[in-house]
Design a protein around this motif. Structure first.
Motif, mmCIF file in Angstrom:
data_model
loop_
_atom_site.group_PDB
_atom_site.id
_atom_site.type_symbol
_atom_site.label_atom_id
_atom_site.label_comp_id
_atom_site.label_asym_id
_atom_site.label_seq_id
_atom_site.Cartn_x
_atom_site.Cartn_y
_atom_site.Cartn_z
ATOM 1 N N ILE A 1 39.591 21.617 10.358
ATOM 2 C CA ILE A 1 39.835 21.242 11.546
ATOM 3 C C ILE A 1 39.486 19.781 11.650
ATOM 4 C CG2 ILE A 1 38.888 21.471 13.816
ATOM 5 C CD1 ILE A 1 38.437 24.692 13.125
ATOM 6 N N LEU A 2 38.333 19.376 11.231
ATOM 7 C CA LEU A 2 37.886 18.053 11.054
ATOM 8 C C LEU A 2 38.804 17.216 10.349
ATOM 9 C CD1 LEU A 2 34.335 18.181 10.392
ATOM 10 C CD2 LEU A 2 35.503 17.353 12.323
ATOM 11 N N ALA A 3 39.817 17.509 9.486
ATOM 12 C CA ALA A 3 40.857 16.769 8.510
ATOM 13 C C ALA A 3 42.278 16.643 9.522
ATOM 14 C CB ALA A 3 41.231 17.347 7.358
ATOM 15 N N GLU A 4 42.068 17.544 10.539
ATOM 16 C CA GLU A 4 43.282 17.516 11.468
ATOM 17 C C GLU A 4 43.422 15.913 12.030
ATOM 18 O OE1 GLU A 4 46.619 19.525 13.452
ATOM 19 O OE2 GLU A 4 45.337 20.113 11.877
ATOM 20 N N TYR B 1 27.694 25.474 14.940
ATOM 21 C CA TYR B 1 29.193 24.865 15.022
ATOM 22 C C TYR B 1 29.154 23.273 15.526
ATOM 23 C CZ TYR B 1 30.669 29.436 13.826
ATOM 24 O OH TYR B 1 30.985 30.693 13.176
ATOM 25 N N LEU B 2 28.713 23.114 16.891
ATOM 26 C CA LEU B 2 28.503 22.254 17.496
ATOM 27 C C LEU B 2 27.953 20.811 16.723
ATOM 28 C CD1 LEU B 2 28.364 23.212 21.215
ATOM 29 C CD2 LEU B 2 30.190 22.126 20.200
ATOM 30 N N THR B 3 26.788 21.357 16.104
ATOM 31 C CA THR B 3 25.787 20.444 15.512
ATOM 32 C C THR B 3 26.711 19.954 14.373
ATOM 33 O OG1 THR B 3 23.714 21.178 16.117
ATOM 34 C CG2 THR B 3 23.791 20.208 14.091
ATOM 35 N N ALA B 4 27.520 20.610 13.399
ATOM 36 C CA ALA B 4 28.276 20.318 12.347
ATOM 37 C C ALA B 4 29.349 19.244 12.853
ATOM 38 C CB ALA B 4 28.610 21.748 11.554
ATOM 39 N N LEU B 5 30.103 19.808 13.670
ATOM 40 C CA LEU B 5 31.366 18.924 14.264
ATOM 41 C C LEU B 5 30.931 17.563 14.621
ATOM 42 C CD1 LEU B 5 32.972 21.864 16.200
ATOM 43 C CD2 LEU B 5 34.009 20.587 14.423
ATOM 44 N N ASN B 6 29.727 17.434 15.391
ATOM 45 C CA ASN B 6 29.522 16.207 16.009
ATOM 46 C C ASN B 6 28.796 15.264 15.066
ATOM 47 O OD1 ASN B 6 30.703 16.600 18.709
ATOM 48 N ND2 ASN B 6 28.792 17.917 19.364
ATOM 49 N N ARG B 7 28.210 15.868 14.090
ATOM 50 C CA ARG B 7 27.780 15.110 12.839
ATOM 51 C C ARG B 7 28.848 14.356 12.182
ATOM 52 N NH1 ARG B 7 26.413 18.242 9.016
ATOM 53 N NH2 ARG B 7 24.467 19.308 10.389
ATOM 54 N N SER C 1 41.847 19.402 21.760
ATOM 55 C CA SER C 1 42.318 18.650 22.875
ATOM 56 C C SER C 1 41.417 18.383 23.868
ATOM 57 C CB SER C 1 43.702 19.183 23.692
ATOM 58 O OG SER C 1 44.770 19.401 22.747
ATOM 59 N N SER C 2 40.619 19.593 24.256
ATOM 60 C CA SER C 2 39.612 19.311 25.338
ATOM 61 C C SER C 2 38.262 19.224 24.838
ATOM 62 C CB SER C 2 39.724 20.550 26.279
ATOM 63 O OG SER C 2 39.095 21.668 25.673
ATOM 64 N N ARG C 3 38.134 19.287 23.436
ATOM 65 C CA ARG C 3 36.870 19.055 22.605
ATOM 66 C C ARG C 3 35.759 20.254 23.173
ATOM 67 N NH1 ARG C 3 36.731 14.683 19.211
ATOM 68 N NH2 ARG C 3 38.784 14.211 18.801
ATOM 69 N N ASN C 4 36.413 21.493 23.384
ATOM 70 C CA ASN C 4 35.476 22.660 23.869
ATOM 71 C C ASN C 4 35.486 23.680 22.898
ATOM 72 O OD1 ASN C 4 34.638 21.785 26.357
ATOM 73 N ND2 ASN C 4 36.505 22.432 27.445
ATOM 74 N N GLY D 1 37.622 10.177 18.842
ATOM 75 C CA GLY D 1 37.633 10.893 20.037
ATOM 76 C C GLY D 1 36.089 11.129 20.449
ATOM 77 N N SER D 2 36.122 11.913 21.524
ATOM 78 C CA SER D 2 34.534 12.406 22.190
ATOM 79 C C SER D 2 33.852 13.275 21.357
ATOM 80 C CB SER D 2 34.849 12.680 23.558
ATOM 81 O OG SER D 2 35.792 13.717 23.833
ATOM 82 N N ALA D 3 32.878 13.667 21.666
ATOM 83 C CA ALA D 3 31.868 14.603 21.051
ATOM 84 C C ALA D 3 32.674 16.251 21.428
ATOM 85 C CB ALA D 3 30.582 14.432 21.296
ATOM 86 N N PHE D 4 32.415 17.116 20.701
ATOM 87 C CA PHE D 4 32.531 18.593 21.176
ATOM 88 C C PHE D 4 31.491 19.189 21.955
ATOM 89 C CE2 PHE D 4 35.139 17.670 17.278
ATOM 90 C CZ PHE D 4 36.414 18.516 17.579
#
Length: 261
Positions: free
Chosen positions: A38-41, A90-96, A65-68, A101-104
């Motif tokens: 997903i992050l590579a997308e 999941y949110l901790t990993a994604l936002n690291r 798209s909405s980062r939700n 774009g904006s944070a999840f």
């Protein structure tokens, strides 16, 4: 496979499917892609920033798209606790790892219900889900307290009872098959404003659930009549306020989480 798996899988697939119906233009992942993928997308993030145990995690619903983000869990205290912890992980990993774009964020305000109608006069089943706290969507299966001639009549009365283990054993596989067939077709559905209910009809021993293209044509013109033929109907359900807390007693099938793939 056991009936618990069929009903747990059906709940996850239907809830994810309806999220896509409500957000047809968004880029959304449904427990089929890892955080690394997903992050590579489109260069969203740097997968190398993920810890080793985070790379293969698969969120239930992640809207790029909405980062939700949402985790789908059964309607009980254990489900709420697990969903809360997983969404946080999941949110901790994604936002690291996010770079573009904006944070999840933990998603909110996603709810709905789906009715499943059986042939030969069985009770009408209902799958209901609510975002009980940001990032956690909880679901439960119930059935009408009495037999009805139509799903609209059952919805109007609004009296639902817990499923017995015997009912889940007898019909869980049929429901799972109907849901799998319907979702696999991945047909685009128009939606009404507010909550939308789906009716899936289970016919005999071979469960089928599908949505005719006639529905799209009629709904696009503002008509709300069901198609003349077909096993599925879409009917508008007025939005109801979510319960303040999960019930103490829930169907046994609601205690099953979809295994991570």
């Amino acid at each position: 496979m056991p009936w618990e798996f069929f009903l747990g899988n059906a709940a996850h697939r239907l809830i994810g499917y309806m999220y896509g119906v409500n957000h047809p233009q968004n880029r959304v992942f449904y427990n089929t892609r890892t955080l690394s993928e997903i992050l590579a997308e489109r260069g969203t993030g740097d997968p190398s920033r993920l810890l080793k145990h985070e790379r293969n995690l698969r969120p239930d619903i992640l809207d790029l798209s909405s980062r939700n983000l949402f985790e789908i869990k059964p309607w009980n205290d254990k489900g709420l606790q697990e969903g809360r912890q997983e969404a946080k992980t999941y949110l901790t990993a994604l936002n690291r790892a996010v770079m573009v774009g904006s944070a999840f964020n933990a998603g909110a305000d996603f709810q709905g219900e789906i009715l499943i109608r059986f042939a030969r006069g069985q009770y009408i089943w209902r799958l209901e889900w609510h975002t009980t706290e940001p990032g956690v969507v909880q679901y439960r299966w119930t059935r009408s307290q009495q037999r009805f001639a139509s799903e609209a009549a059952a919805y109007e009365v609004g009296q639902w009872a817990e499923l017995t283990e015997q009912e889940m054993q007898e019909y869980g596989g049929w429901v799972g098959q109907a849901v799998d067939e319907m979702v696999s077709r991945r047909e685009r559905l128009a939606t009404f404003s507010g909550a939308v209910g789906i009716v899936i009809e289970v016919m005999g021993n071979a469960a089928t659930g599908f949505f005719s293209s006639v529905i799209l044509g009629r709904m696009s013109t503002g008509a709300q009549q069901p198609p003349a033929q077909g096993g599925g109907q879409i009917i508008p359900f007025p939005t109801r306020p979510p319960p303040v807390a999960p019930p103490a007693q829930v169907p046994a099938a609601a205690g099953v989480s979809l295994p991570r793939r």
